[in-house]
Motif scaffolding. Structure first.
Motif, short mmCIF file in Angstrom:
data_model
loop_
_atom_site.label_atom_id
_atom_site.label_comp_id
_atom_site.label_asym_id
_atom_site.label_seq_id
_atom_site.Cartn_x
_atom_site.Cartn_y
_atom_site.Cartn_z
N ILE A 1 -19.30 59.11 105.53
CA ILE A 1 -19.80 59.54 104.22
C ILE A 1 -19.03 60.77 103.74
CG2 ILE A 1 -21.80 60.63 103.09
CD1 ILE A 1 -23.58 58.65 104.44
N ALA A 2 -18.57 61.59 104.68
CA ALA A 2 -17.86 62.82 104.32
C ALA A 2 -16.42 62.57 103.91
CB ALA A 2 -17.90 63.81 105.48
N THR A 3 -15.84 61.43 104.27
CA THR A 3 -14.41 61.22 104.05
C THR A 3 -14.09 60.07 103.09
OG1 THR A 3 -14.33 59.82 106.03
CG2 THR A 3 -13.79 62.15 106.31
N ALA A 4 -15.06 59.25 102.75
CA ALA A 4 -14.81 58.14 101.83
C ALA A 4 -14.44 58.65 100.45
CB ALA A 4 -16.06 57.25 101.74
N MET B 1 -12.13 44.03 94.57
CA MET B 1 -11.21 43.43 93.60
C MET B 1 -10.07 44.39 93.25
SD MET B 1 -13.93 41.55 91.04
CE MET B 1 -12.67 40.83 89.97
N LEU B 2 -10.34 45.69 93.35
CA LEU B 2 -9.32 46.70 93.05
C LEU B 2 -8.54 47.13 94.29
CD1 LEU B 2 -11.44 48.85 90.57
CD2 LEU B 2 -9.40 47.51 90.00
N GLY B 3 -8.81 46.50 95.43
CA GLY B 3 -8.04 46.76 96.62
C GLY B 3 -8.66 47.72 97.62
N TYR B 4 -9.91 48.12 97.39
CA TYR B 4 -10.60 49.02 98.31
C TYR B 4 -11.47 48.21 99.27
CZ TYR B 4 -9.14 52.18 94.58
OH TYR B 4 -8.38 52.85 93.65
N GLN B 5 -12.04 48.90 100.25
CA GLN B 5 -13.04 48.31 101.13
C GLN B 5 -14.16 49.33 101.28
OE1 GLN B 5 -13.24 45.30 102.23
NE2 GLN B 5 -11.15 44.45 102.21
N GLY B 6 -15.26 48.88 101.87
CA GLY B 6 -16.41 49.78 101.95
C GLY B 6 -17.32 49.47 103.10
N CYS B 7 -18.49 50.12 103.08
CA CYS B 7 -19.44 49.97 104.17
C CYS B 7 -20.85 50.25 103.66
CB CYS B 7 -19.10 50.95 105.30
SG CYS B 7 -20.22 50.87 106.72
N TRP B 8 -21.75 49.29 103.86
CA TRP B 8 -23.17 49.52 103.67
C TRP B 8 -23.69 50.32 104.87
CZ3 TRP B 8 -26.30 48.56 99.58
CH2 TRP B 8 -25.91 47.63 98.62
N ILE B 9 -24.58 51.28 104.62
CA ILE B 9 -25.06 52.16 105.69
C ILE B 9 -26.58 52.11 105.73
CG2 ILE B 9 -25.13 54.54 106.53
CD1 ILE B 9 -22.48 54.98 105.00
N GLY B 10 -27.11 51.39 106.72
CA GLY B 10 -28.56 51.36 106.91
C GLY B 10 -29.09 52.62 107.55
N GLY B 11 -28.19 53.50 107.96
CA GLY B 11 -28.59 54.74 108.63
C GLY B 11 -29.36 55.72 107.78
N PRO C 1 -34.77 55.51 98.87
CA PRO C 1 -33.43 55.11 99.35
C PRO C 1 -33.49 53.80 100.11
CG PRO C 1 -33.88 57.43 99.85
CD PRO C 1 -35.18 56.82 99.41
N PHE C 2 -32.58 52.91 99.79
CA PHE C 2 -32.45 51.67 100.54
C PHE C 2 -31.29 51.74 101.54
CE2 PHE C 2 -30.03 47.65 100.84
CZ PHE C 2 -30.91 46.95 101.65
N ALA C 3 -30.14 52.20 101.09
CA ALA C 3 -28.96 52.29 101.95
C ALA C 3 -27.98 53.25 101.31
CB ALA C 3 -28.31 50.92 102.13
N ALA C 4 -27.02 53.69 102.09
CA ALA C 4 -25.86 54.38 101.54
C ALA C 4 -24.72 53.38 101.45
CB ALA C 4 -25.47 55.58 102.39
N LEU C 5 -23.72 53.70 100.64
CA LEU C 5 -22.60 52.80 100.43
C LEU C 5 -21.35 53.64 100.21
CD1 LEU C 5 -21.56 49.92 99.99
CD2 LEU C 5 -22.32 50.07 97.62
N THR C 6 -20.32 53.41 101.03
CA THR C 6 -19.06 54.12 100.90
C THR C 6 -17.95 53.15 100.52
OG1 THR C 6 -18.60 53.86 103.26
CG2 THR C 6 -19.67 55.91 102.57
N ILE C 7 -16.95 53.65 99.77
CA ILE C 7 -15.78 52.85 99.44
C ILE C 7 -14.55 53.75 99.49
CG2 ILE C 7 -16.94 51.12 98.02
CD1 ILE C 7 -16.04 52.67 95.54
#
Length: 262
Positions: free
Chosen positions: A84-87, A139-149, A169-175
């Motif tokens: 979360i700190a670096t995305a 679609m723009l070339g990135y990737q990400g992560c759903w965070i249930g934490g 809050p349901f989840a965090a999401l990074t890209i």
């Protein structure tokens, strides 16, 4: 408005979703801080987020975009997810029924009492919006992560983000731009997931075959994959989900979204 349409071949659609990866390591600037997205990329991603479907026109979701480095660090700590700190971008995806209640209030109307419905449609809207966000990013070339934490520090997250009653809050999401070569992850065989006309419970043999298919997803380093062991860690007796259950119940009550009798 004229709707522009573009069609893709089945092979192109399959290839797009086969390219999906869950990524936790992102390219950063030289000093390790998040690598910003181009402004037009972020705008397109947020536009896609708000074009998600919704029930009854209500749009029962909100996303909290986390930008301040100290808040990023705090959210990484509370969720036990350091990326979360670096995305490039980090969000907390929330079910939100407060805004509808405010619209009714400002319009001189009286909101009803429907906490179970709030969770049902609020989580659904939040997931659809977050999925649009992640798909647009890919679609723009990135990737990400759903965070249930978020469930690891739910009460503190509600306070840190100043979430009023009606927002959960349901989840965090990074890209961001990947800095790792994440593996292709298997999925449960289709007959156990896509049912035709009636639910198919799956024979013991089908379940065993599914476990064999999924075992590689649980591999860690030199440790062979054991999906049942991984699921037990999360969902078995004494597992992580049992530990999280009281915190979620407490948060539902705190946010006015508990439909139980106690």
């Amino acid at each position: 408005m004229t709707v522009a349409t573009k069609t893709y071949t089945p092979a192109e659609v399959t290839a797009f979703y086969d390219a999906h990866r869950t990524v936790r390591q992102y390219q950063t600037t030289a000093d390790g801080s998040p690598l910003p997205l181009p402004a037009d990329h972020l705008e397109a991603i947020l536009h896609a987020t708000q074009r998600a479907p919704t029930d009854a026109t209500a749009q029962l979701y909100s996303l909290i975009r986390i930008t301040r480095p100290e808040l990023r660090a705090r959210m990484a700590e509370l969720t036990t997810n350091a990326h979360i700190a670096t995305a490039s971008e980090a969000f907390v995806v929330c079910a939100d029924v407060r805004r509808v209640e405010r619209v009714l209030q400002v319009s001189g109307k009286q909101a009803g009492q429907w906490p179970a419905i709030a969770i049902h449609f609020g989580i659904g809207d939040a997931v659809m919006a977050g999925t649009n966000l992640l798909t647009a990013a890919e679609m723009l070339g990135y990737q990400g992560c759903w965070i249930g934490g978020v469930l690891n520090g739910l009460d503190a997250i509600i306070d840190e983000l100043g979430l009023p009653q009606g927002v959960l809050p349901f989840a965090a999401l990074t890209i961001g731009t990947p800095a790792e070569n994440a593996p292709y992850r298997p999925r449960v065989p289709r007959p156990l997931v896509i049912h035709t006309d009636t639910y198919h419970d799956g024979s013991d043999e089908e379940i065993r075959e599914a476990v064999q298919v999924m075992n590689p997803i649980a591999a860690r380093g030199d440790q062979p994959g054991d999906w049942a062991r991984l699921l037990t860690m999360y969902f078995g007796q004494g597992g992580g989900m049992e530990a999280r259950e009281p915190g979620l119940v407490a948060a539902l009550k705190k946010q006015g979204l508990w439909a139980g009798n106690e």
